[in-house]
Design a protein around this motif. Structure first.
Motif, PDB file in Angstrom:
ATOM      1  N   UNK A 142       0.917  -1.216  -0.097  1.00 27.50           N
ATOM      2  CA  UNK A 142      -0.056  -0.006   0.077  1.00 27.50           C
ATOM      3  C   UNK A 142       0.703   1.158  -0.249  1.00 27.50           C
ATOM      4  N   UNK A 143       2.053   1.195   0.660  1.00 32.99           N
ATOM      5  CA  UNK A 143       2.986   2.519   0.681  1.00 32.99           C
ATOM      6  C   UNK A 143       3.377   2.835  -0.705  1.00 32.99           C
ATOM      7  N   UNK A 144       3.484   1.975  -1.839  1.00 37.83           N
ATOM      8  CA  UNK A 144       3.699   2.509  -3.130  1.00 37.83           C
ATOM      9  C   UNK A 144       2.597   3.065  -3.825  1.00 37.83           C
ATOM     10  N   UNK A 145       1.406   3.095  -3.214  1.00 37.27           N
ATOM     11  CA  UNK A 145       0.142   3.921  -3.574  1.00 37.27           C
ATOM     12  C   UNK A 145      -0.120   5.134  -2.847  1.00 37.27           C
ATOM     13  N   UNK A 146       0.488   5.416  -2.048  1.00 33.59           N
ATOM     14  CA  UNK A 146       0.283   6.556  -1.236  1.00 33.59           C
ATOM     15  C   UNK A 146      -0.001   6.367   0.107  1.00 33.59           C
ATOM     16  N   UNK A 147      -0.193   5.213   0.597  1.00 34.57           N
ATOM     17  CA  UNK A 147      -0.547   4.887   2.177  1.00 34.57           C
ATOM     18  C   UNK A 147       0.581   5.397   2.953  1.00 34.57           C
ATOM     19  N   UNK A 148       0.487   5.843   4.114  1.00 31.78           N
ATOM     20  CA  UNK A 148       1.521   6.526   4.993  1.00 31.78           C
ATOM     21  C   UNK A 148       0.850   6.851   6.262  1.00 31.78           C
ATOM     22  N   UNK A 149       1.800   6.812   7.374  1.00 30.82           N
ATOM     23  CA  UNK A 149       1.327   7.340   8.604  1.00 30.82           C
ATOM     24  C   UNK A 149       2.090   8.525   8.988  1.00 30.82           C
ATOM     25  N   UNK A 150       1.522   9.509   9.139  1.00 31.67           N
ATOM     26  CA  UNK A 150       1.709  11.214   9.413  1.00 31.67           C
ATOM     27  C   UNK A 150       1.641  11.229  10.932  1.00 31.67           C
ATOM     28  N   UNK A 151       2.807  11.507  11.531  1.00 30.66           N
ATOM     29  CA  UNK A 151       2.792  11.796  12.888  1.00 30.66           C
ATOM     30  C   UNK A 151       3.160  13.384  13.201  1.00 30.66           C
ATOM     31  N   UNK A 152       2.244  13.955  14.003  1.00 32.25           N
ATOM     32  CA  UNK A 152       2.535  15.198  14.274  1.00 32.25           C
ATOM     33  C   UNK A 152       3.136  15.415  15.771  1.00 32.25           C
ATOM     34  N   UNK A 153       3.968  16.381  15.934  1.00 35.00           N
ATOM     35  CA  UNK A 153       4.568  16.380  17.318  1.00 35.00           C
ATOM     36  C   UNK A 153       4.667  17.373  17.867  1.00 35.00           C
ATOM     37  N   UNK A 154       4.400  17.367  19.413  1.00 34.83           N
ATOM     38  CA  UNK A 154       4.366  18.817  20.099  1.00 34.83           C
ATOM     39  C   UNK A 154       5.971  19.093  20.520  1.00 34.83           C
ATOM     40  N   UNK A 155       6.244  20.423  20.464  1.00 38.52           N
ATOM     41  CA  UNK A 155       7.667  20.495  21.159  1.00 38.52           C
ATOM     42  C   UNK A 155       7.658  21.702  22.186  1.00 38.52           C
ATOM     43  N   UNK A 156       8.315  21.484  22.933  1.00 36.46           N
ATOM     44  CA  UNK A 156       8.682  22.693  23.856  1.00 36.46           C
ATOM     45  C   UNK A 156      10.112  22.976  23.926  1.00 36.46           C
ATOM     46  N   UNK A 157      10.431  24.184  24.066  1.00 35.16           N
ATOM     47  CA  UNK A 157      11.735  24.577  24.053  1.00 35.16           C
ATOM     48  C   UNK A 157      11.564  26.030  24.486  1.00 35.16           C
ATOM     49  N   UNK A 158      12.798  26.812  24.610  1.00 30.22           N
ATOM     50  CA  UNK A 158      13.084  28.016  25.152  1.00 30.22           C
ATOM     51  C   UNK A 158      13.270  28.913  23.769  1.00 30.22           C
ATOM     52  N   UNK A 159      12.938  30.179  24.160  1.00 27.68           N
ATOM     53  CA  UNK A 159      12.986  31.046  22.871  1.00 27.68           C
ATOM     54  C   UNK A 159      14.502  31.611  22.642  1.00 27.68           C
ATOM     55  N   UNK A 160      15.228  31.412  23.690  1.00 32.30           N
ATOM     56  CA  UNK A 160      16.631  31.668  23.521  1.00 32.30           C
ATOM     57  C   UNK A 160      17.381  30.673  24.051  1.00 32.30           C
ATOM     58  N   UNK A 161      18.749  30.664  23.651  1.00 31.18           N
ATOM     59  CA  UNK A 161      19.681  29.874  24.326  1.00 31.18           C
ATOM     60  C   UNK A 161      19.719  29.934  25.971  1.00 31.18           C
ATOM     61  N   UNK A 162      20.104  28.666  26.623  1.00 33.80           N
ATOM     62  CA  UNK A 162      19.705  28.810  28.252  1.00 33.80           C
ATOM     63  C   UNK A 162      21.061  29.082  28.555  1.00 33.80           C
ATOM     64  N   UNK A 163      21.250  30.299  29.424  1.00 33.27           N
ATOM     65  CA  UNK A 163      22.585  30.477  30.107  1.00 33.27           C
ATOM     66  C   UNK A 163      22.725  29.866  31.349  1.00 33.27           C
ATOM     67  N   UNK A 164      24.055  29.576  31.793  1.00 33.35           N
ATOM     68  CA  UNK A 164      24.182  28.530  32.588  1.00 33.35           C
ATOM     69  C   UNK A 164      23.611  28.872  33.899  1.00 33.35           C
ATOM     70  N   UNK A 165      23.544  30.463  34.136  1.00 29.36           N
ATOM     71  CA  UNK A 165      22.956  30.455  35.699  1.00 29.36           C
ATOM     72  C   UNK A 165      21.334  30.219  35.768  1.00 29.36           C
ATOM     73  N   UNK A 166      20.831  30.017  34.573  1.00 25.44           N
ATOM     74  CA  UNK A 166      19.238  29.636  34.581  1.00 25.44           C
ATOM     75  C   UNK A 166      18.999  28.090  34.214  1.00 25.44           C
ATOM     76  N   UNK A 167      20.106  27.486  33.851  1.00 25.20           N
ATOM     77  CA  UNK A 167      20.158  26.048  33.339  1.00 25.20           C
ATOM     78  C   UNK A 167      18.995  25.294  34.169  1.00 25.20           C
ATOM     79  N   UNK A 168      19.281  25.082  35.622  1.00 22.12           N
ATOM     80  CA  UNK A 168      18.560  24.304  36.315  1.00 22.12           C
ATOM     81  C   UNK A 168      16.961  24.760  36.555  1.00 22.12           C
TER      82      UNK A 168
END
Length: 296
Positions: A142-168
Motif C-alpha cells: 500500500x505504501x507504493x500507492x500513497x499509504x503512509x502514517x503521518x505523525x504530528x509532534x508537540x515541541x517545548x523549548x526556550x525562545x533563546x539559548x539557556x544561560x548557565x545561571x538559569x539552566x537548572x
C-alpha cells in the motif's frame, strides 16, 4: 525537413554502437540476405550493402524503409555510412591491445543484448496481468500507492539559548510541564514571570526541523515523551500529538501503475520458464567468488 535533419545522426550512432532497442533486435539482417544484397559502396576493402542502408534508415528514422525516401535522402544516408566506416576503420587501426579487447567485450555484450531481445520476441509469451495479481500486489504494498502514517509532534523549548545561571530552573520547569496535558497553555503560563518558553507542532517532513531534532522525534515511541535534549544551546522536549493513517489511492486509480509494475514480473517468469531447458542442457560452471553457486 525532419528526415534530412536526422541523417546527420547516422555517423554518430554507428560509431557509438547505439540503437533503438527492439527495432535493433527485429532488424538484424539474415546473414544470407546480407551476403546477397547489392553492394552500394566499397570502403578500404569492406562493403556497404543495401541491407546496411536499410538498417541505418530503420534505426534512425523510426522504422521507416529506404523505399519511403527519395534518392537524394538515400544518398545522404549512404554518404554518412561511408564516412562512419572510414572513421571506424581508422580508429580501429589505432587501438592498442587493451582498447581492442574492451571494444570486443562491448560488441559481444551488445550482440548478446540483441539476441536476448530476439529470444524474448520469438519464444517468450508472458501471461497477461490479472485483476487478482493487481489486487494482491496492491494489498501487499500500500505504501507504493500513497499509504503512509503521518505523525504530528508537540515541541517545548526556550525562545533563546539557556544561560548557565538559569539552566537548572529551565530544566525543572520543562520536566514539570512535560507531565501536563496541555503543553501550549502551560508554556504560556510558565512564560509569565519565568523563562520564556516556546510551544510548536511539527511533522517529520517539515523543512524547518533540523536533523538532530528530527532524530529526536524519530526516537519517540507510542505515547512516550522524549528526554530533554539540548540542540544548539536550547533544550527540547517532544511527544506525539496526533497520528493520521492516510490510505492508499483507490485501486481503480492505480491500475495503470500496477500493470506497469507487474508486466516485467510476468515477462521474467515467462523467460525463466522458456529458458529452463536451455539452462539445464548448458555446460555451466561458476568460478571465483561465485563458485558456491554451483552447489545450489
Amino acid at each position: 525537413m525532419r528526415v534530412v535533419a536526422a541523417i546527420g545522426l547516422v555517423m554518430t550512432a554507428v560509431l557509438a554502437g547505439c540503437g533503438g532497442g527492439e527495432n535493433d533486435a527485429s532488424g538484424v539482417a539474415d546473414t544470407r540476405a546480407a551476403a546477397s544484397a547489392p553492394v552500394l559502396a566499397h570502403v578500404d576493402g569492406t562493403d556497404i550493402t543495401a541491407v546496411d542502408l536499410e538498417l541505418a534508415v530503420g534505426r534512425l528514422l523510426d522504422g521507416r524503409s529506404t523505399n519511403e525516401l527519395d534518392r537524394s535522402t538515400r544518398e545522404k544516408v549512404l554518404r554518412s555510412l561511408v564516412r562512419a566506416r572510414v572513421i571506424a576503420n581508422h580508429q580501429a587501426a589505432r587501438l592498442g591491445e587493451a582498447d581492442r579487447a574492451e571494444l570486443e567485450r562491448k560488441v559481444a555484450a551488445y550482440r548478446e543484448d540483441l539476441l536476448m531481445k530476439r529470444f524474448l520476441r520469438d519464444e517468450v509469451t508472458a501471461e497477461p496481468v490479472t485483476e487478482e495479481m493487481m489486487r494482491e500486489y496492491y494489498d501487499r504494498h500500500p505504501e507504493r500507492f500513497g499509504a503512509r502514517t503521518v505523525r504530528t509532534y508537540e515541541l517545548l523549548t526556550t525562545r533563546e539559548e539557556v544561560l548557565p545561571a538559569s539552566r537548572d530552573e529551565v530544566l525543572d520547569r520543562l520536566k514539570t510541564l512535560g507531565r501536563t496535558g496541555d503543553w501550549a497553555a502551560a508554556a504560556d503560563s510558565i512564560s509569565v514571570g519565568g523563562p520564556a518558553l516556546r510551544y510548536r507542532q511539527v511533522a517529520l517532513d517539515d523543512a524547518t526541523v533540523a536533523p538532530r531534532l528530527r532524530k529526536l522525534l524519530r526516537s519517540i515511541e507510542g505515547d512516550e515523551r522524549s528526554s530533554i535534549t539540548f540542540i544548539r544551546g536550547r533544550p527540547y522536549i517532544a511527544r506525539v500529538a496526533a497520528v493520521e493513517n492516510i490510505p492508499p489511492q483507490p485501486l481503480s486509480e492505480v491500475r495503470g501503475q500496477l500493470r506497469r509494475a507487474l508486466a516485467p514480473v510476468r515477462v521474467k517468469a515467462a523467460l525463466q520458464e522458456a529458458s529452463a531447458p536451455l539452462i539445464e542442457a548448458a555446460d555451466i560452471e561458476y568460478a571465483g567468488e561465485f563458485s558456491s553457486l554451483g552447489d545450489e
